[in-house]
Design a protein around this motif. Structure first.
Motif, PDB file in Angstrom:
ATOM      1  N   ARG A 117      10.900 -74.695  70.147  1.00 22.73           N
ATOM      2  CA  ARG A 117      11.164 -74.331  68.754  1.00 22.73           C
ATOM      3  C   ARG A 117       9.874 -74.328  67.928  1.00 22.73           C
ATOM      4  N   GLU A 118       9.023 -75.329  68.143  1.00 22.80           N
ATOM      5  CA  GLU A 118       7.764 -75.393  67.415  1.00 22.80           C
ATOM      6  C   GLU A 118       6.857 -74.210  67.759  1.00 22.80           C
ATOM      7  N   PHE A 119       6.797 -73.844  69.039  1.00 22.03           N
ATOM      8  CA  PHE A 119       5.958 -72.718  69.440  1.00 22.03           C
ATOM      9  C   PHE A 119       6.482 -71.388  68.900  1.00 22.03           C
ATOM     10  N   VAL A 120       7.787 -71.236  68.818  1.00 20.86           N
ATOM     11  CA  VAL A 120       8.355 -70.019  68.224  1.00 20.86           C
ATOM     12  C   VAL A 120       7.996 -69.956  66.738  1.00 20.86           C
ATOM     13  N   THR A 121       8.152 -71.091  66.052  1.00 24.45           N
ATOM     14  CA  THR A 121       7.828 -71.145  64.621  1.00 24.45           C
ATOM     15  C   THR A 121       6.340 -70.878  64.389  1.00 24.45           C
ATOM     16  N   ILE A 122       5.499 -71.511  65.203  1.00 24.32           N
ATOM     17  CA  ILE A 122       4.054 -71.315  65.077  1.00 24.32           C
ATOM     18  C   ILE A 122       3.687 -69.860  65.340  1.00 24.32           C
ATOM     19  N   THR A 123       4.255 -69.279  66.377  1.00 22.09           N
ATOM     20  CA  THR A 123       3.945 -67.884  66.722  1.00 22.09           C
ATOM     21  C   THR A 123       4.362 -66.933  65.600  1.00 22.09           C
ATOM     22  N   LEU A 124       5.577 -67.107  65.097  1.00 20.95           N
ATOM     23  CA  LEU A 124       6.049 -66.229  64.023  1.00 20.95           C
ATOM     24  C   LEU A 124       5.211 -66.377  62.755  1.00 20.95           C
ATOM     25  N   SER A 125       4.915 -67.609  62.370  1.00 21.02           N
ATOM     26  CA  SER A 125       4.136 -67.795  61.141  1.00 21.02           C
ATOM     27  C   SER A 125       2.698 -67.324  61.323  1.00 21.02           C
ATOM     28  N   SER A 126       2.176 -67.423  62.543  1.00 25.44           N
ATOM     29  CA  SER A 126       0.813 -66.966  62.811  1.00 25.44           C
ATOM     30  C   SER A 126       0.698 -65.447  62.768  1.00 25.44           C
ATOM     31  N   ILE A 127       1.783 -64.764  63.007  1.00 28.85           N
ATOM     32  CA  ILE A 127       1.784 -63.295  62.942  1.00 28.85           C
ATOM     33  C   ILE A 127       2.164 -62.811  61.544  1.00 28.85           C
ATOM     34  N   ILE A 128       3.211 -63.386  60.978  1.00 28.88           N
ATOM     35  CA  ILE A 128       3.749 -62.904  59.701  1.00 28.88           C
ATOM     36  C   ILE A 128       2.806 -63.197  58.530  1.00 28.88           C
ATOM     37  N   SER A 129       2.275 -64.418  58.441  1.00 32.93           N
ATOM     38  CA  SER A 129       1.437 -64.789  57.280  1.00 32.93           C
ATOM     39  C   SER A 129       0.184 -63.921  57.146  1.00 32.93           C
ATOM     40  N   PRO A 130      -0.626 -63.788  58.200  1.00 38.86           N
ATOM     41  CA  PRO A 130      -1.802 -62.907  58.042  1.00 38.86           C
ATOM     42  C   PRO A 130      -1.416 -61.448  57.812  1.00 38.86           C
ATOM     43  N   ALA A 131      -0.315 -61.003  58.429  1.00 42.28           N
ATOM     44  CA  ALA A 131       0.099 -59.610  58.250  1.00 42.28           C
ATOM     45  C   ALA A 131       0.500 -59.345  56.795  1.00 42.28           C
ATOM     46  N   VAL A 132       1.228 -60.281  56.196  1.00 44.32           N
ATOM     47  CA  VAL A 132       1.623 -60.126  54.794  1.00 44.32           C
ATOM     48  C   VAL A 132       0.390 -60.181  53.899  1.00 44.32           C
ATOM     49  N   ALA A 133      -0.518 -61.152  54.147  1.00 43.40           N
ATOM     50  CA  ALA A 133      -1.744 -61.255  53.343  1.00 43.40           C
ATOM     51  C   ALA A 133      -2.578 -59.981  53.481  1.00 43.40           C
ATOM     52  N   TRP A 134      -2.712 -59.479  54.715  1.00 42.37           N
ATOM     53  CA  TRP A 134      -3.468 -58.241  54.951  1.00 42.37           C
ATOM     54  C   TRP A 134      -2.822 -57.074  54.214  1.00 42.37           C
TER      55      TRP A 134
END
Length: 146
Positions: A117-134
């Motif tokens: 669960r932690e790795f899924v959360t980390i993976t999603l936030s690592s992709i979504i956050s920079p993509a939204v900021a970009w």
């Protein structure tokens, strides 16, 4: 006053525009560091001389793996951002393509009980956050990113 000397006229060279806000942040951080050193420095130096400040007194040992890991990852992140950005000029992909693995690795470094669960959360936030900021910075507001 002549038009060329107006206080309300701002001219920024596009080739240097990406340096405008980092320079502002640089000076703000420098001023804050000096203020912290002036206000807390003498007390900290006094404590260090008296050897009252150690890991046993604070109750928490220094986590050298996380501390050094953060420093190394941050240095690598900033070093690679420009290199990757040069492959895709004026697109902000340097920021995007280096922020995703940086956020992932930094999050994995600091997770205390790794699980699926932690790795899924980390993976999603690592992709979504920079993509939204970009998207917001580079696409919506046309801010030049590395």
């Amino acid at each position: 006053m002549a038009d060329g000397n107006s206080l309300f006229k701002v001219s920024i060279d596009f080739s240097q525009s990406h340096l405008f806000f980092p320079n502002i942040i640089h000076w703000i951080l420098l001023i804050l560091a000096v203020l912290i050193a002036l206000t807390s420095g003498p007390k900290l130096l006094r404590q260090m001389r008296e050897k009252k400040k150690d890991d046993k007194q604070t109750g928490a040992p220094t986590d050298w793996v996380r501390l050094l890991g953060t420093l190394v990852l941050t240095i690598i992140y900033f070093s690679l951002m420009e290199t990757v950005g040069d492959l895709f000029p004026n697109t902000g992909f340097g920021f995007l393509f280096t922020s995703i693995p940086f956020m992932f690795l930094l999050s994995v470094l600091f997770v205390h009980q790794p699980g699926r669960r932690e790795f899924v959360t980390i993976t999603l936030s690592s992709i979504i956050s920079p993509a939204v900021a970009w998207y917001v910075l580079a696409q919506m507001f046309n801010i030049t990113l590395p």
